[in-house]
Design a protein around this motif. Structure first.
Motif, PDB file in Angstrom:
ATOM      1  N   GLN A 182       0.863  -1.133   0.036  1.00  0.00           N
ATOM      2  CA  GLN A 182      -0.174   0.093   0.074  1.00  0.00           C
ATOM      3  C   GLN A 182       0.836   1.459   0.180  1.00  0.00           C
ATOM      4  O   GLN A 182       0.453   2.308  -0.646  1.00  0.00           O
ATOM      5  N   VAL A 183       2.009   1.203   0.568  1.00  0.00           N
ATOM      6  CA  VAL A 183       2.934   2.473   0.705  1.00  0.00           C
ATOM      7  C   VAL A 183       3.425   2.684  -0.759  1.00  0.00           C
ATOM      8  O   VAL A 183       3.494   3.718  -1.149  1.00  0.00           O
ATOM      9  N   LEU A 184       3.794   1.589  -1.327  1.00  0.00           N
ATOM     10  CA  LEU A 184       4.409   1.750  -2.534  1.00  0.00           C
ATOM     11  C   LEU A 184       3.915   2.164  -3.554  1.00  0.00           C
ATOM     12  O   LEU A 184       3.708   3.136  -4.453  1.00  0.00           O
ATOM     13  N   GLU A 185       2.377   1.669  -3.609  1.00  0.00           N
ATOM     14  CA  GLU A 185       1.312   2.069  -4.589  1.00  0.00           C
ATOM     15  C   GLU A 185       0.839   3.693  -4.138  1.00  0.00           C
ATOM     16  O   GLU A 185       0.564   4.301  -5.165  1.00  0.00           O
ATOM     17  N   GLY A 186       0.944   3.908  -3.074  1.00  0.00           N
ATOM     18  CA  GLY A 186       0.612   5.365  -2.539  1.00  0.00           C
ATOM     19  C   GLY A 186       1.614   6.291  -3.184  1.00  0.00           C
ATOM     20  O   GLY A 186       1.468   7.254  -3.887  1.00  0.00           O
ATOM     21  N   LEU A 187       3.065   6.050  -3.131  1.00  0.00           N
ATOM     22  CA  LEU A 187       4.006   6.644  -3.626  1.00  0.00           C
ATOM     23  C   LEU A 187       3.972   6.874  -5.081  1.00  0.00           C
ATOM     24  O   LEU A 187       4.246   7.677  -5.757  1.00  0.00           O
ATOM     25  N   LEU A 188       3.672   5.625  -5.836  1.00  0.00           N
ATOM     26  CA  LEU A 188       3.418   5.704  -7.304  1.00  0.00           C
ATOM     27  C   LEU A 188       2.382   6.422  -7.930  1.00  0.00           C
ATOM     28  O   LEU A 188       2.300   6.358  -9.226  1.00  0.00           O
ATOM     29  N   GLY A 189       1.716   6.961  -6.864  1.00  0.00           N
ATOM     30  CA  GLY A 189       0.684   8.015  -7.407  1.00  0.00           C
ATOM     31  C   GLY A 189       1.336   9.274  -7.984  1.00  0.00           C
ATOM     32  O   GLY A 189       0.689   9.983  -8.979  1.00  0.00           O
ATOM     33  N   ALA A 190       2.544   9.568  -7.548  1.00  0.00           N
ATOM     34  CA  ALA A 190       3.327  10.752  -7.878  1.00  0.00           C
ATOM     35  C   ALA A 190       3.966  10.476  -9.332  1.00  0.00           C
ATOM     36  O   ALA A 190       4.044   9.276  -9.814  1.00  0.00           O
ATOM     37  N   ASP A 191       3.991  11.692 -10.126  1.00  0.00           N
ATOM     38  CA  ASP A 191       4.968  11.554 -11.224  1.00  0.00           C
ATOM     39  C   ASP A 191       6.442  11.699 -11.153  1.00  0.00           C
ATOM     40  O   ASP A 191       7.153  10.835 -11.734  1.00  0.00           O
ATOM     41  N   LEU A 192       6.915  12.209  -9.962  1.00  0.00           N
ATOM     42  CA  LEU A 192       8.350  12.435  -9.551  1.00  0.00           C
ATOM     43  C   LEU A 192       8.499  12.258  -8.114  1.00  0.00           C
ATOM     44  O   LEU A 192       7.685  12.733  -7.262  1.00  0.00           O
ATOM     45  N   ILE A 193       9.395  11.231  -7.801  1.00  0.00           N
ATOM     46  CA  ILE A 193       9.596  10.971  -6.117  1.00  0.00           C
ATOM     47  C   ILE A 193      11.109  11.316  -6.015  1.00  0.00           C
ATOM     48  O   ILE A 193      12.042  10.606  -6.668  1.00  0.00           O
ATOM     49  N   GLY A 194      11.294  12.246  -5.322  1.00  0.00           N
ATOM     50  CA  GLY A 194      12.520  12.697  -4.977  1.00  0.00           C
ATOM     51  C   GLY A 194      13.125  12.154  -3.512  1.00  0.00           C
ATOM     52  O   GLY A 194      12.480  11.606  -2.551  1.00  0.00           O
ATOM     53  N   PHE A 195      14.449  11.647  -3.643  1.00  0.00           N
ATOM     54  CA  PHE A 195      15.179  11.229  -2.312  1.00  0.00           C
ATOM     55  C   PHE A 195      16.329  12.000  -2.007  1.00  0.00           C
ATOM     56  O   PHE A 195      16.921  12.824  -3.028  1.00  0.00           O
ATOM     57  N   GLN A 196      16.800  11.784  -0.918  1.00  0.00           N
ATOM     58  CA  GLN A 196      18.091  12.520  -0.624  1.00  0.00           C
ATOM     59  C   GLN A 196      19.288  11.980  -1.421  1.00  0.00           C
ATOM     60  O   GLN A 196      20.287  12.756  -1.635  1.00  0.00           O
ATOM     61  N   ARG A 197      19.403  10.759  -1.332  1.00  0.00           N
ATOM     62  CA  ARG A 197      20.793  10.212  -2.009  1.00  0.00           C
ATOM     63  C   ARG A 197      20.356   9.146  -3.161  1.00  0.00           C
ATOM     64  O   ARG A 197      19.334   8.553  -3.203  1.00  0.00           O
ATOM     65  N   ALA A 198      21.250   8.933  -3.976  1.00  0.00           N
ATOM     66  CA  ALA A 198      21.051   8.169  -4.943  1.00  0.00           C
ATOM     67  C   ALA A 198      20.757   6.603  -4.499  1.00  0.00           C
ATOM     68  O   ALA A 198      20.043   5.868  -4.958  1.00  0.00           O
ATOM     69  N   GLY A 199      21.186   6.183  -3.468  1.00  0.00           N
ATOM     70  CA  GLY A 199      21.055   4.906  -2.917  1.00  0.00           C
ATOM     71  C   GLY A 199      19.694   4.770  -2.476  1.00  0.00           C
ATOM     72  O   GLY A 199      19.042   3.796  -2.495  1.00  0.00           O
ATOM     73  N   ASP A 200      19.022   5.793  -1.833  1.00  0.00           N
ATOM     74  CA  ASP A 200      17.620   5.842  -1.407  1.00  0.00           C
ATOM     75  C   ASP A 200      16.718   5.708  -2.665  1.00  0.00           C
ATOM     76  O   ASP A 200      15.947   4.732  -2.612  1.00  0.00           O
ATOM     77  N   ALA A 201      16.888   6.257  -3.821  1.00  0.00           N
ATOM     78  CA  ALA A 201      16.197   5.844  -4.900  1.00  0.00           C
ATOM     79  C   ALA A 201      16.389   4.502  -5.645  1.00  0.00           C
ATOM     80  O   ALA A 201      15.430   3.858  -6.127  1.00  0.00           O
ATOM     81  N   SER A 202      17.564   4.252  -5.411  1.00  0.00           N
ATOM     82  CA  SER A 202      17.844   2.694  -5.744  1.00  0.00           C
ATOM     83  C   SER A 202      17.174   1.809  -4.903  1.00  0.00           C
ATOM     84  O   SER A 202      16.438   0.452  -5.434  1.00  0.00           O
ATOM     85  N   ASN A 203      16.986   1.835  -3.599  1.00  0.00           N
ATOM     86  CA  ASN A 203      16.248   1.166  -2.817  1.00  0.00           C
ATOM     87  C   ASN A 203      14.701   1.073  -3.141  1.00  0.00           C
ATOM     88  O   ASN A 203      14.285  -0.095  -3.094  1.00  0.00           O
ATOM     89  N   PHE A 204      14.285   2.235  -3.345  1.00  0.00           N
ATOM     90  CA  PHE A 204      12.733   2.158  -3.659  1.00  0.00           C
ATOM     91  C   PHE A 204      12.422   1.621  -4.838  1.00  0.00           C
ATOM     92  O   PHE A 204      11.706   0.555  -5.043  1.00  0.00           O
TER      93      PHE A 204
END
Length: 478
Positions: A182-204
């Protein structure tokens, strides 16, 4: 405000950018809240005549929308029970420890999740009501991860961005969350999801790949349309946040702040070396590890207590959460023991300050400190490190920085990096920082200042919004 009565830019965050109170006659008093997010977005909001949706800060505090600082402010009301379950519970006793490498064990309660989902819906409804046709809506942080999908279901015309201010955990930790899908689907409602580090984006991206059936290609996730065919695309990328570095630089140059810095050192007895830690009182900040290391340095005789002192500012945080109450007791006990063993009449080994301070006092503390200790066990960014650098127009001072902060990605060339779990290694680095000669200090600090003054908070917000608004609203192919 757009012609259809809505706003072209809507920011959605857990808190409003102002602290508000109702007077006896029912009118509203407010004052601007401190914080980097407010600093970053205020000029953008004012230029766009934007709206900000956020919690008013107190229980059952119903306030109608009002104008403040050139922004349209839309308070969201939370009950005392919702504050307990959505904010103190699911946000700060489930998500916060889970997303910070399970330094403290997360608690999973279905009632907390129900409150989180219910409150997220209220924020989404408020944002949908404020947004003009085709508006940009920027949702912020871990408390509101369901809002993007909820918003898109109501308003598919919107361009939606989400920024995660804290780390996004590795898959092996994130998959513990019972409501991970449910959390992943919630976030995927966005067009752009920003993170502090490249590693965080990779984790997502890795979590999406493993826990959903959404196809991914690099930083792009493809979402299905109503017929199940490939539809819109979601981008996940890093956008490291910063501070209003020019303002902090100017503040630290004022005669009042410079005089106060000298006064602080005089009040400490003019020691040779002043060390400083500035943190929220949070178990992720590594305060216990730092104080333990400093106590052992004194015990080893590597630093003379008469010639050095540590100031630890620990601002109050989430005092209704049990883990934070235990941390305060532990830290204060540790400080008391070290001061009892090594302090002298008129001189404490550690000056422990359980307060929050205004920016002017913080700038003076930064100027007074020879060594800045930022030893977080896990941190999305850590803006204190950048504030210290921005304040040091004298090109002096040494930054000791945990490699587990987002700031380490940017400040590694000038900082001394440490693994705070390695107490012996941290002790060696602290001693090296205390003994660093002026020439080396200047060489390192110039590198740090060049980076921090160039990559400020305005550049961060411009970068994120620039990418978001440039993204096609719908694509057929990557």
């Amino acid at each position: 405000m757009a012609q259809d009565g809505g706003f072209d830019l809507v920011v959605v965050a857990n808190r409003l950018p102002v602290d508000i109170e109702l007077t006896d006659d029912g009118s509203i008093n407010w004052k601007r809240s401190p914080g980097g997010l407010v600093t970053a977005l205020e000029p953008v909001m004012q230029a766009a005549d934007g709206a900000w949706v956020g919690w008013s800060g107190g229980p059952d505090f119903e306030v109608p929308p009002f104008e403040g600082d050139g922004m349209h402010l839309v308070p969201v009301t939370l009950s005392a029970e919702e504050i307990e379950k959505y904010y103190e519970g699911f946000s700060n006793d489930t998500l916060w420890p889970l997303y910070h490498d399970v330094i403290a064990p997360p608690a999973y309660h279905r009632q907390w999740w129900d409150a989180y989902r219910r409150v997220n819906q209220r924020f989404a409804d408020a944002a949908a009501a404020q947004a003009a046709q085709g508006a940009v809506v920027w949702v912020h942080d871990y408390q509101l991860q369901l809002v993007p999908k909820m918003l898109r279901e109501q308003r598919p015309d919107l361009r939606i961005g989400f920024f995660d201010h804290i780390p996004f955990p590795p898959l092996e930790l994130f998959q513990q969350l019972p409501w991970r899908a449910q959390v992943l689907e919630g976030l995927l409602g966005a067009d752009l999801i920003g993170f502090q580090r490249a590693g965080d984006a990779s984790n997502f991206i890795r979590a999406v790949r493993r826990l959903t059936d959404r196809p991914t290609r690099g930083p792009i996730i493809t979402m299905p349309d109503a017929d199940g065919r490939p539809g819109r695309h979601v981008r996940a990328a890093s956008f490291p946040i910063s501070i209003d570095s020019a303002h902090f630089d100017e503040l630290a140059r004022t005669p009042e702040v410079q005089a106060r810095a000298k006064e602080i050192r005089a009040d400490l007895g003019d020691p040779e070396v002043v060390m400083l830690g500035v943190d929220r009182l949070d178990y992720t900040k590594g305060i216990r590890h730092r104080i333990k290391a400093y106590g052992e340095i004194l015990q080893d005789g590597r630093i003379d207590v008469q010639g050095a002192t540590l100031i630890q500012v620990a601002s109050p945080s989430r005092e209704n959460v049990g883990a934070y109450q235990e941390l305060r007791e532990h830290v204060e006990g540790l400080v008391g023991r070290i001061n009892g063993e090594y302090g002298e009449i008129g001189h404490s080994a550690i000056h422990y300050l359980h307060h929050s301070y205004p920016p002017e006092e913080m700038a003076a503390l930064y100027l007074a400190a020879d060594v800045m200790l930022v030893t977080s066990l896990r941190d999305g960014m850590n803006l204190v490190a950048k504030e210290y650098v921005a304040a040091r127009s004298d090109d002096r001072g040494v930054l000791v920085l945990s490699e587990f902060t987002g700031a380490a990605d940017e400040l590694a060339p000038g900082a001394l990096l440490v693994n705070p779990h390695n107490i012996d290694g941290m002790k060696d680095t602290i001693v090296a920082a205390a003994n660093m000669d002026e020439r080396e200090q200047r060489r390192r600090m110039r590198k740090l200042r060049k980076r921090v003054l160039a990559d400020d908070v305005t550049k961060w917000s411009d970068s994120f919004l620039g990418v978001l608004t440039a993204m096609p609203s719908r694509q057929d192919h990557v």
